[in-house]
Scaffold this active site. Structure first.
Site, PDB file in Angstrom:
ATOM      1  N   HIS A 100       0.854  -1.195   0.000  1.00  0.00           N
ATOM      2  CA  HIS A 100       0.000   0.000   0.000  1.00  0.00           C
ATOM      3  C   HIS A 100       0.891   1.248   0.000  1.00  0.00           C
ATOM      4  O   HIS A 100       1.982   1.253   0.591  1.00  0.00           O
ATOM      5  CB  HIS A 100      -0.920   0.013   1.224  1.00  0.00           C
ATOM      6  N   GLU A 172      -3.264   2.785  -7.143  1.00  0.00           N
ATOM      7  CA  GLU A 172      -3.580   3.946  -6.315  1.00  0.00           C
ATOM      8  C   GLU A 172      -2.496   5.009  -6.506  1.00  0.00           C
ATOM      9  O   GLU A 172      -1.440   4.939  -5.849  1.00  0.00           O
ATOM     10  CB  GLU A 172      -3.652   3.537  -4.840  1.00  0.00           C
TER      11      GLU A 172
HETATM   12  P1  13P Z   1      -9.018   7.325   0.021  1.00  0.00           P
HETATM   13  O1  13P Z   1     -10.227   6.741  -0.698  1.00  0.00           O
HETATM   14  O2  13P Z   1      -9.381   7.851   1.384  1.00  0.00           O
HETATM   15  O3  13P Z   1      -8.318   8.325  -0.838  1.00  0.00           O
HETATM   16  O4  13P Z   1      -8.005   6.125   0.300  1.00  0.00           O
HETATM   17  C1  13P Z   1      -7.700   5.217  -0.706  1.00  0.00           C
HETATM   18  C2  13P Z   1      -6.837   4.167  -0.154  1.00  0.00           C
HETATM   19  O5  13P Z   1      -5.709   4.386   0.220  1.00  0.00           O
HETATM   20  C3  13P Z   1      -7.373   2.804  -0.053  1.00  0.00           C
HETATM   21  O6  13P Z   1      -6.367   1.913   0.265  1.00  0.00           O
END
Ligand code: 13P
Length: 260
Positions: A100, A172
Site C-alpha cells: 500500500h 492507487e
Molecule cells: P481514500 O479513498 O481515502 O483516498 O483512500 C484510498 C486508499 O488508500 C485505499 O487503500
C-alpha cells in the site's frame, strides 16, 4: 460488460475491533442481496480487528472477504513488530494487501520486500492485493508508466501464471490518496490500467488478462460510476468514503447501476 466487479475498503489505522464488527454488521445487512451477483466485497481492517471480524462474518454467513493490511515475509523469527502469515491465517484473514502507498512511502517499504511478501502470502494460501502507484513528482517527470511497470514486475516476479487467479492489483496514484488527494481523471485511470494490463500479459500471457485491476484514490459517490465504467477498471478500492456502511452501500449500488 464485466462479469465480476470488486468493491473493497481499507480502514487504515482508523477503526477499533468493536467499530469494525459493527461496521461489518451494517455493511452485510445492507449489501447481503449482492452476494449472489457480480459484486465481490472485501474489507481490510486493522490486525486486532481481524479475529472478531472473522467471527462476525461467519456468524452472519457473510461472503465479504476479509483482508490484512500488510504481512511479514517469514513465518516466525526475530522481527519485532511484524506479523506472520500464520498469525493472519489464524486470525481469519483470507486476503493480504501488499505494498500500500502508505507502507511504501511512510514506512519506506521497497519493491524487493513486496516481492518476498507476495511470494510468502501465496505460499500460505492467501489472495494477494498488490498495490502500486506513482508519486506526484514521478507523474510530473512523465515516468508514471515506468514506475508502475517496475512495481508490478518486481512485486510479481516470483508469481507463476497458474497462481494468478489469487492475484489482484490495486492502482492507487499516491497523489490521489487520502485527505488532500485529488481523484485521478477517468481518462488517466483508463490509460494507466491499459498499460498495466499489457504489463500483466507480458508477464503471464493470457492469465494476465484475468487479473482484476482495481482503482483507488479519493473514490466517492460522485466519481464511482464514471470510474467503474472505464473498460479497464474491474473494481474500486475505497478509503474514507467507505467507512460509513450506508455510504459505501450507496457507492457500490451506484457503480453497479453504471455497469449493468
Ligand atoms: P481514500 O479513498 O481515502 O483516498 O483512500 C484510498 C486508499 O488508500 C485505499 O487503500
Amino acid at each position: 460488460m464485466k462479469d465480476r466487479v470488486y468493491f473493497g475498503t481499507n480502514t487504515k489505522m482508523y477503526q477499533t475491533a468493536a467499530q469494525t464488527v459493527e461496521y461489518l454488521r451494517c455493511l452485510e445487512k445492507r449489501t447481503r442481496d449482492l452476494a449472489d451477483g457480480i459484486a465481490q466485497r472485501f474489507v481490510i481492517p486493522s490486525y486486532t480487528a481481524l479475529y472478531p471480524a472473522r467471527r462476525q462474518l461467519d456468524r452472519m454467513g457473510s461472503q465479504i472477504l476479509l483482508g490484512a493490511q500488510n504481512m511479514g515475509w517469514e513465518e516466525q523469527g526475530e522481527y519485532t513488530g511484524e506479523i506472520s502469515p500464520l498469525m493472519l491465517a489464524e486470525a481469519g484473514a483470507r486476503l493480504v494487501m501488499i505494498g500500500h502507498s502508505e507502507r511504501r512511502h511512510t514506512f519506506h517499504e521497497t519493491d524487493a520486500q513486496a516481492e518476498k511478501k507476495v511470494r510468502c502470502a501465496l505460499d500460505h494460501g492467501f489472495r494477494v492485493l498488490l498495490c502500486v502507484g506513482e508519486q506526484a513528482q514521478e507523474r510530473q517527470y512523465g515516468v508514471g508508466a515506468e514506475v508502475l511497470r517496475m512495481q508490478l514486475k518486481i512485486g510479481l516476479h516470483q508469481v507463476r501464471a497458474e497462481e494468478t487467479d489469487r492475484i489482484w492489483v490495486g492502482y492507487e496514484p499516491v497523489w490521489a490518496i487520502g485527505v488532500g488527494g485529488v481523484p485521478a481523471p477517468t481518462e488517466y485511470v483508463e490509460e494507466k490500467h491499459r498499460m498495466m494490463r499489457e504489463t500483466l500479459m507480458e508477464l503471464f500471457g493470457q492469465a494476465g488478462a484475468r487479473i482484476p485491476l482495481l482503482y483507488g484514490g479519493s473514490v466517492h459517490l460522485d466519481n464511482a460510476g464514471a470510474l467503474i465504467r472505464c473498460d479497464a477498471v474491474d473494481g474500486l478500492f475505497v478509503g474514507r468514503s467507505a467507512w460509513d456502511a450506508a455510504r459505501f452501500d450507496t457507492i457500490i449500488r451506484k457503480a453497479l447501476r453504471a455497469v449493468l
